[in-house]
Enzyme design. Structure first.
Site, PDB file in Angstrom:
ATOM      1  N   ASP A 102       0.840  -1.190   0.000  1.00 36.83           N
ATOM      2  CA  ASP A 102       0.000   0.000   0.000  1.00 36.83           C
ATOM      3  C   ASP A 102       0.879   1.245   0.000  1.00 36.83           C
ATOM      4  OD1 ASP A 102      -1.699   2.243   1.099  1.00 36.83           O
ATOM      5  OD2 ASP A 102      -3.192   0.658   1.209  1.00 36.83           O
TER       6      ASP A 102
ATOM      7  N   HIS B 217     -12.820  -0.737  -7.143  1.00 35.22           N
ATOM      8  CA  HIS B 217     -12.213  -1.927  -7.732  1.00 35.22           C
ATOM      9  C   HIS B 217     -11.962  -2.857  -6.547  1.00 35.22           C
ATOM     10  CE1 HIS B 217      -9.178  -3.403 -10.973  1.00 35.22           C
ATOM     11  NE2 HIS B 217      -9.346  -4.390 -10.103  1.00 35.22           N
TER      12      HIS B 217
ATOM     13  N   ASN C  38     -13.587  -3.512   1.943  1.00 32.10           N
ATOM     14  CA  ASN C  38     -14.700  -2.568   2.049  1.00 32.10           C
ATOM     15  C   ASN C  38     -15.415  -2.591   0.702  1.00 32.10           C
ATOM     16  OD1 ASN C  38     -13.722  -1.657   4.628  1.00 32.10           O
ATOM     17  ND2 ASN C  38     -12.239  -0.425   3.528  1.00 32.10           N
TER      18      ASN C  38
ATOM     19  N   HIS D 178     -10.624  -5.021  -3.773  1.00 32.58           N
ATOM     20  CA  HIS D 178      -9.276  -5.211  -3.245  1.00 32.58           C
ATOM     21  C   HIS D 178      -9.365  -5.596  -1.778  1.00 32.58           C
ATOM     22  CE1 HIS D 178     -10.205  -0.949  -2.510  1.00 32.58           C
ATOM     23  NE2 HIS D 178      -9.333  -0.975  -1.513  1.00 32.58           N
TER      24      HIS D 178
ATOM     25  N   GLY E 168     -16.781   2.319   3.241  1.00 28.63           N
ATOM     26  CA  GLY E 168     -15.429   2.859   3.257  1.00 28.63           C
ATOM     27  C   GLY E 168     -14.600   2.534   2.035  1.00 28.63           C
TER      28      GLY E 168
ATOM     29  N   HIS F 239      -7.146  -5.823   1.881  1.00 28.72           N
ATOM     30  CA  HIS F 239      -5.991  -5.337   2.637  1.00 28.72           C
ATOM     31  C   HIS F 239      -5.499  -6.471   3.527  1.00 28.72           C
ATOM     32  CE1 HIS F 239      -6.791  -0.947   1.973  1.00 28.72           C
ATOM     33  NE2 HIS F 239      -8.001  -1.432   1.743  1.00 28.72           N
TER      34      HIS F 239
END
Length: 178
Positions: free
Chosen positions: A57, A124, A113, A126, A119, A128
């Site tokens: 990130d 797209h 999210n 993804h 949030g 975390h």
């Protein structure tokens, strides 16, 4: 090596909004990163196959904060086809294993999210991967729900310990089952 917290993440929404205004297209920020690999983006990539890419990130919340993203641009998890969803699941398993080894931890959160109200900042799918360390867990997502609870988001009752589900609970369960 132990985990080290980074400074708080700047509002990614500003970056995303600027990209969207400049592009005025349907291409997401992640699609642009994957196809054009601007600047030193290639340095952020930690895993890639024909369906999925994973990269550090740009604004990490913790050391090792990694995003796992399908190459096929889809906004919501439930909109992924089964092949893409399976590839993302396998990539999550592989990358999570590598991330925790790299940072010296064996605990982590995998978070997604879906939708702006949840949030999601980049439209797209993804996930975390957030490595954790001893005593750093907080119930922040629970606290967030409690803080913003309102009439449309009433807290449900505890599920029954025995007996069949009835009423609204049964209806919701049956709808989820399909």
């Amino acid at each position: 090596p132990g985990l080290r917290r980074s400074s708080l993440r700047p509002p990614a929404a500003d970056i995303i909004a600027a990209y969207s205004v400049n592009r005025m297209a349907t291409e997401s920020l992640f699609t642009m990163l994957m196809t054009k690999k601007p600047g030193n983006f290639a340095e952020q990539i930690v895993y890639e196959d024909d369906k999925v890419i994973a990269f550090l990130d740009k604004f990490p919340m913790v050391q090792g904060h990694t995003l796992v993203v399908p190459k096929k641009q889809v906004e919501r998890v439930h909109e992924m086809d089964e092949e893409t969803a399976a590839a993302v699941g396998v990539a999550l398993m592989k990358v999570a294993s590598r991330v925790v080894k790299a940072v010296g931890s064996d605990t982590y959160n995998v978070m997604n999210n879906t939708g702006a109200d949840a949030g999601q900042e980049v439209p797209h799918v993804h996930f975390h991967i957030l490595p954790r360390c001893k005593d750093d867990y907080t119930a922040s997502w629970v606290a967030s729900i409690e803080k913003t609870r309102h009439e449309l988001n009433k807290k449900p009752a505890k599920l029954p310990d025995d007996g069949p589900f009835e009423g609204a609970l049964k209806d919701v369960r049956d709808k989820i089952r399909g």
